[in-house]
Design a protein around this motif. Structure first.
Motif, PDB file in Angstrom:
ATOM      1  N   VAL A  41      51.685  53.974  42.119  1.00  0.00           N
ATOM      2  CA  VAL A  41      52.583  53.610  41.022  1.00  0.00           C
ATOM      3  C   VAL A  41      53.488  52.463  41.471  1.00  0.00           C
ATOM      4  O   VAL A  41      54.179  52.560  42.491  1.00  0.00           O
ATOM      5  CB  VAL A  41      53.403  54.827  40.554  1.00  0.00           C
ATOM      6  CG1 VAL A  41      54.433  54.425  39.516  1.00  0.00           C
ATOM      7  CG2 VAL A  41      52.475  55.905  39.999  1.00  0.00           C
ATOM      8  N   ASP A  45      56.853  48.312  37.263  1.00  0.00           N
ATOM      9  CA  ASP A  45      56.619  48.770  35.889  1.00  0.00           C
ATOM     10  C   ASP A  45      56.267  50.252  35.760  1.00  0.00           C
ATOM     11  O   ASP A  45      55.919  50.711  34.689  1.00  0.00           O
ATOM     12  CB  ASP A  45      55.543  47.923  35.217  1.00  0.00           C
ATOM     13  CG  ASP A  45      54.190  48.028  35.899  1.00  0.00           C
ATOM     14  OD1 ASP A  45      54.027  48.841  36.836  1.00  0.00           O
ATOM     15  OD2 ASP A  45      53.271  47.292  35.498  1.00  0.00           O
ATOM     16  N   GLN A  47      53.732  51.843  36.509  1.00  0.00           N
ATOM     17  CA  GLN A  47      52.346  52.065  36.106  1.00  0.00           C
ATOM     18  C   GLN A  47      51.463  52.121  37.353  1.00  0.00           C
ATOM     19  O   GLN A  47      51.701  51.408  38.326  1.00  0.00           O
ATOM     20  CB  GLN A  47      51.861  50.941  35.190  1.00  0.00           C
ATOM     21  CG  GLN A  47      52.571  50.877  33.856  1.00  0.00           C
ATOM     22  CD  GLN A  47      52.384  52.170  33.074  1.00  0.00           C
ATOM     23  OE1 GLN A  47      51.273  52.657  32.896  1.00  0.00           O
ATOM     24  NE2 GLN A  47      53.481  52.731  32.598  1.00  0.00           N
ATOM     25  N   GLU A  49      48.567  51.232  39.818  1.00  0.00           N
ATOM     26  CA  GLU A  49      47.772  50.028  40.104  1.00  0.00           C
ATOM     27  C   GLU A  49      46.713  50.397  41.131  1.00  0.00           C
ATOM     28  O   GLU A  49      47.005  51.061  42.122  1.00  0.00           O
ATOM     29  CB  GLU A  49      48.647  48.926  40.695  1.00  0.00           C
ATOM     30  CG  GLU A  49      49.690  48.372  39.778  1.00  0.00           C
ATOM     31  CD  GLU A  49      50.554  47.305  40.447  1.00  0.00           C
ATOM     32  OE1 GLU A  49      50.359  47.028  41.660  1.00  0.00           O
ATOM     33  OE2 GLU A  49      51.422  46.762  39.756  1.00  0.00           O
TER      34      GLU A  49
END
Length: 171
Positions: A41, A45, A47, A49
């Motif tokens: 993560v 952001d 998110q 990756e």
């Protein structure tokens, strides 16, 4: 004589049932996973990756969301990883079946305790209430397992789930 035969049948049934249960727990439900990307993560952001890995070995089972285990290697350095990705609280990895010999939970925990391996968040709620934890050592060996997060612990122990948790899936 009849009592002996019944006793033998009961004993044989118990042995067969025990052997079947052992097989199902240790071998039966697991499958090899070949296409699972390893993600961390991002700090920027939040998110996941995909990171560059080699020599990936992974297993999973549909019978439980916490049975996923993986081993891999990466060329990424720990200093770069700590500046780029969300770290996770150091936790003891869950045991893997003995036949999945690249994943030694006690050795991984020892490296985490010694500071030669760091843990990162690989994904939040990869299954409801389950986070993916990734440990990476100084020499680039990596290990992945799933842990219950706060939502999972609350949902599975029967307490009321707060608003910070995603909704329970409806299956």
């Amino acid at each position: 004589m009849n009592g002996k035969i019944i006793g033998i049948i009961i004993m044989l049934s118990a042995v067969i049932a025990g052997a079947g249960l052992y097989y199902l727990q240790i071998y039966g439900f697991y499958r090899e996973v070949t296409e699972e990307p390893i993600t961390l993560v991002s700090l920027t952001d939040d998110q996941p990756e995909k990171i560059a890995t080699t020599a990936l070995q992974a297993i999973d089972a549909d019978s439980s969301p916490i049975r996923f285990r993986a081993c891999f290697t990466t060329d990424l350095s720990l200093p770069m990883l700590t500046e780029t990705y969300v770290m996770a609280d150091a936790s003891d990895p869950r045991n893997a079946p003995g036949w999945f010999d690249c994943f030694d939970a006690s050795a991984i925990a020892a490296e985490i305790d010694a500071g030669t391996a760091l843990t990162f968040l690989g994904g939040k709620n990869v299954h409801f209430g389950v986070d993916r934890i990734v440990a990476i050592t100084e020499d680039g060996r990596g290990y992945v397992w799933h842990e219950l997060n706060d939502c999972g612990e609350k949902a599975y122990d029967g307490t009321i789930v707060g608003e910070e948790c995603p909704p329970l899936p409806t299956n």
